[in-house]
Design an enzyme around this catalytic site. Structure first.
Site, PDB file in Angstrom:
ATOM      1  N   TRP A 148      -4.379  -1.710  12.485  1.00 41.77           N
ATOM      2  CA  TRP A 148      -5.275  -2.103  13.566  1.00 41.77           C
ATOM      3  C   TRP A 148      -6.504  -2.871  13.090  1.00 41.77           C
ATOM      4  O   TRP A 148      -7.212  -3.485  13.879  1.00 41.77           O
ATOM      5  CB  TRP A 148      -5.753  -0.860  14.340  1.00 41.77           C
ATOM      6  CG  TRP A 148      -6.211   0.263  13.453  1.00 41.77           C
ATOM      7  CD1 TRP A 148      -5.487   1.360  13.089  1.00 41.77           C
ATOM      8  CD2 TRP A 148      -7.480   0.394  12.799  1.00 41.77           C
ATOM      9  NE1 TRP A 148      -6.227   2.165  12.241  1.00 41.77           N
ATOM     10  CE2 TRP A 148      -7.449   1.596  12.051  1.00 41.77           C
ATOM     11  CE3 TRP A 148      -8.633  -0.388  12.768  1.00 41.77           C
ATOM     12  CZ2 TRP A 148      -8.532   2.030  11.279  1.00 41.77           C
ATOM     13  CZ3 TRP A 148      -9.712   0.038  11.996  1.00 41.77           C
ATOM     14  CH2 TRP A 148      -9.642   1.229  11.264  1.00 41.77           C
ATOM     15  N   PRO A 173       2.709  -3.866  16.796  1.00 41.90           N
ATOM     16  CA  PRO A 173       1.277  -3.735  16.503  1.00 41.90           C
ATOM     17  C   PRO A 173       0.830  -2.292  16.657  1.00 41.90           C
ATOM     18  O   PRO A 173       1.520  -1.469  17.270  1.00 41.90           O
ATOM     19  CB  PRO A 173       0.624  -4.634  17.564  1.00 41.90           C
ATOM     20  CG  PRO A 173       1.590  -4.623  18.705  1.00 41.90           C
ATOM     21  CD  PRO A 173       2.968  -4.514  18.083  1.00 41.90           C
ATOM     22  N   GLY A 225      -0.537  -0.657   6.205  1.00 46.27           N
ATOM     23  CA  GLY A 225      -0.996   0.648   6.670  1.00 46.27           C
ATOM     24  C   GLY A 225      -1.319   1.561   5.506  1.00 46.27           C
ATOM     25  O   GLY A 225      -1.515   1.121   4.368  1.00 46.27           O
ATOM     26  N   SER A 226      -1.339   2.833   5.781  1.00 44.81           N
ATOM     27  CA  SER A 226      -1.696   3.820   4.758  1.00 44.81           C
ATOM     28  C   SER A 226      -0.500   4.151   3.883  1.00 44.81           C
ATOM     29  O   SER A 226       0.660   3.922   4.255  1.00 44.81           O
ATOM     30  CB  SER A 226      -2.198   5.103   5.429  1.00 44.81           C
ATOM     31  OG  SER A 226      -1.126   5.763   6.090  1.00 44.81           O
ATOM     32  N   GLU A 247       1.970  -3.261   2.169  1.00 42.13           N
ATOM     33  CA  GLU A 247       0.596  -3.297   1.668  1.00 42.13           C
ATOM     34  C   GLU A 247      -0.080  -2.026   2.160  1.00 42.13           C
ATOM     35  O   GLU A 247      -0.296  -1.848   3.358  1.00 42.13           O
ATOM     36  CB  GLU A 247      -0.122  -4.553   2.171  1.00 42.13           C
ATOM     37  CG  GLU A 247      -1.461  -4.790   1.491  1.00 42.13           C
ATOM     38  CD  GLU A 247      -2.651  -4.401   2.334  1.00 42.13           C
ATOM     39  OE1 GLU A 247      -2.789  -3.194   2.638  1.00 42.13           O
ATOM     40  OE2 GLU A 247      -3.427  -5.277   2.703  1.00 42.13           O
ATOM     41  N   LEU A 248      -0.373  -1.130   1.222  1.00 41.32           N
ATOM     42  CA  LEU A 248      -0.815   0.217   1.586  1.00 41.32           C
ATOM     43  C   LEU A 248      -2.266   0.452   1.165  1.00 41.32           C
ATOM     44  O   LEU A 248      -3.010  -0.486   0.944  1.00 41.32           O
ATOM     45  CB  LEU A 248       0.141   1.239   0.957  1.00 41.32           C
ATOM     46  CG  LEU A 248       1.632   1.018   1.287  1.00 41.32           C
ATOM     47  CD1 LEU A 248       2.510   2.014   0.554  1.00 41.32           C
ATOM     48  CD2 LEU A 248       1.874   1.091   2.793  1.00 41.32           C
ATOM     49  N   CYS A 281      -8.873  -2.941   3.609  1.00 35.35           N
ATOM     50  CA  CYS A 281      -8.119  -2.263   2.546  1.00 35.35           C
ATOM     51  C   CYS A 281      -8.636  -2.594   1.159  1.00 35.35           C
ATOM     52  O   CYS A 281      -8.425  -1.825   0.214  1.00 35.35           O
ATOM     53  CB  CYS A 281      -6.634  -2.610   2.653  1.00 35.35           C
ATOM     54  SG  CYS A 281      -6.305  -4.383   2.612  1.00 35.35           S
TER      55      CYS A 281
END
Length: 486
Positions: A148, A173, A225-226, A247-248, A281
């Site tokens: 988000w 999304p 995200g995580s 991509e964390l 991030c």
């Protein structure tokens, strides 16, 4: 303003089986009630993407480029509308919404060009009896989960390489910021994009999203995200063999040595940390500062924190907007209070700005003397907190910087000593090392190490996450090699 509310499935805007209120975290007011997908909607999107694959994957590159340019032109024509979507669904300061929009334009342009540069590769045959070539083909249907924090930028990182590679893509999304993605769906419908090539749908919670992940139709699953979400998706997707690009999370260290340009370091640390309310991030999390310059650097950071303008106003030069929701605000405030209770010094911020009585705002915060026992040190804060960690010896500094449970995405180094900077870059276990500056763009690889992810966003490397390599070998006729082995 009327914001988009409908999903984009099978080439058309459509309703869904559910509804979800989208709140502006700056005002805590509902800006839209969007349609969300149920299991039937998900199955319809999956089948549409599957049906689109044969035609889209075999479409000439020039035609794919054409469609990408048509979509880019609409994105350019609707700049203010798209940026308004981001501005209101995330409370992001208006000036900062430009990056979201710009990356979408850049992605559609860059990957339309980059796909034409992908070349087949010939391989030598040791015996001289065969010819070999390596060719690139679309991997299959792609499924993208977006975070988000950058609603359009994150979408841009996925839609460009997928369309260019010839992979139909289903974009899911975040349920907290679906409005700008739904706006892109409106533009896809407007240009008459072939059915199933791009689909955009929101799900409210994991259960319906898990049906997407568990399906055998997607061949590529990509995520921003995580780390925990990445692990969940890989477990759920194990129903079939899939490719992953993720991509964390990260817990970025900053090394500020005694010879550093302190103003430069403070500008970059505060610029990245207070922009987007620290919900980035690659945001600096643990700022290791040489004891010799610690006090001077702390003063510079505090001055910038106090000068930051917090709020939500399209006409004002806002530095820091709200965090995404009340739960995030409570979590970040808890990290601050816990650190102070364990001995950290609160030099600035630490609570809601006095002049803001509503919205999920947190004043830019500076904590000093943070230690490695504190959760604010161990966790990715995803908030506007600068945590200063003084060091007196460089002996174990790199080991401490690498001690990161969250994985290695980005690290920053500030020093005038070129040899020291290069030694740090070699030793730091992070996917990106930023020395005396910071730079991101669509043509630069962006990816992490270990728990911070697999694959890359941006650059030609991202395109190859959506391509498979096939070897084609042909035996030479005996006359082609003089009757060898006849």
């Amino acid at each position: 303003m009327d914001f988009p509310t409908r999903m984009y499935i099978d080439g058309a805007l459509t309703g869904g089986s559910g509804r979800k209120d989208v709140l502006n975290p700056a005002t805590e007011q509902i800006i839209a009630t969007v349609h969300t997908a149920g299991l039937e909607d998900v199955e319809r999107a999956l089948q549409s993407a599957k049906s689109a694959f044969p035609a889209w994957s075999s479409t000439a590159i020039s035609e794919r480029q054409n469609w990408m340019h048509k979509l880019r032109d609409e994105v350019v024509a609707h700049e203010e509308f798209l940026r308004d979507c981001v501005h209101h669904e995330l409370g992001k300061p208006w000036a900062q919404t430009h990056e979201d929009w710009d990356r979408l334009v850049a992605s559609l342009e860059f990957y339309a060009e980059e796909i034409a540069r992908v070349q087949d590769v010939g391989l030598a045959d040791r015996a001289g009896t065969h010819t070999h070539r390596m060719v690139h083909e679309p991997a299959g249907v792609a499924l993208a989960y977006l975070a988000w924090n950058f609603p359009l930028l994150n979408l841009a990182f996925k839609i460009g390489p997928a369309m260019a590679a010839g992979c139909p893509i289903i974009i899911r999304p975040s349920e907290q910021t679906p409005v700008s993605a739904y706006a892109v769906g409106m533009l896809c419908e407007k240009i008459g994009l072939p059915k199933g090539v791009v689909q955009i749908l929101c799900t409210d919670g994991y259960d319906v999203a898990d049906a997407l992940t568990a399906s055998a139709i997607p061949q590529v699953i990509t995520l921003i995200g995580s780390t925990g979400t990445g692990q969940h998706i890989m477990r759920t997707g194990a129903t079939s063999i899939k490719r992953y690009s993720m991509e964390l999370g990260g817990n970025a260290p900053v090394l500020v040595f005694a010879d550093a340009d302190l103003d430069l370091a403070a500008d970059i640390v505060c610029g990245v940390k207070f922009s987007n309310a620290g919900q980035i991030c690659v945001s600096p999390n643990r700022i290791f500062v040489a004891e010799a310059v610690h006090e001077a650097f702390a003063e510079k950071v505090v001055a910038r924190a106090r000068a930051a303008r917090v709020g939500f106003d399209k006409e004002a030069d806002i530095t820091t907007g709200p965090v995404v929701d009340r739960r995030a605000w409570t979590r970040i405030k808890g990290l601050i209070d816990d650190a102070v209770s364990q001995g950290a010094e609160l030099l600035a911020g630490g609570d809601r700005p006095a002049q803001l009585n509503s919205g999920h705002f947190l004043a830019p915060t500076v904590l000093d003397r943070v230690t490695d026992t504190m959760p604010v040190y161990r966790q990715e804060t995803f908030g506007p907190i600068v945590s200063l960690v003084p060091f007196s010896s460089e002996g174990d500094l790199l080991e401490r910087a690498n001690d990161c449970d969250e994985g290695g995405l980005t690290a920053y180094v500030f020093t005038r000593d070129f040899a020291k900077a290069e030694a740090c870059a070699a030793a730091l276990r992070y996917g990106e090392i930023q020395i005396n500056g910071v730079k991101y763009d669509i043509d630069l690889p962006h990816g992490g190490i270990g728990q911070s992810g697999i694959g890359h966003d941006c650059s030609a490397l991202a395109l190859h996450d959506y391509l498979i390599v096939k070897r084609i070998t042909r035996a030479l006729d005996k006359t082609d090699f003089g009757g060898l082995n006849a």
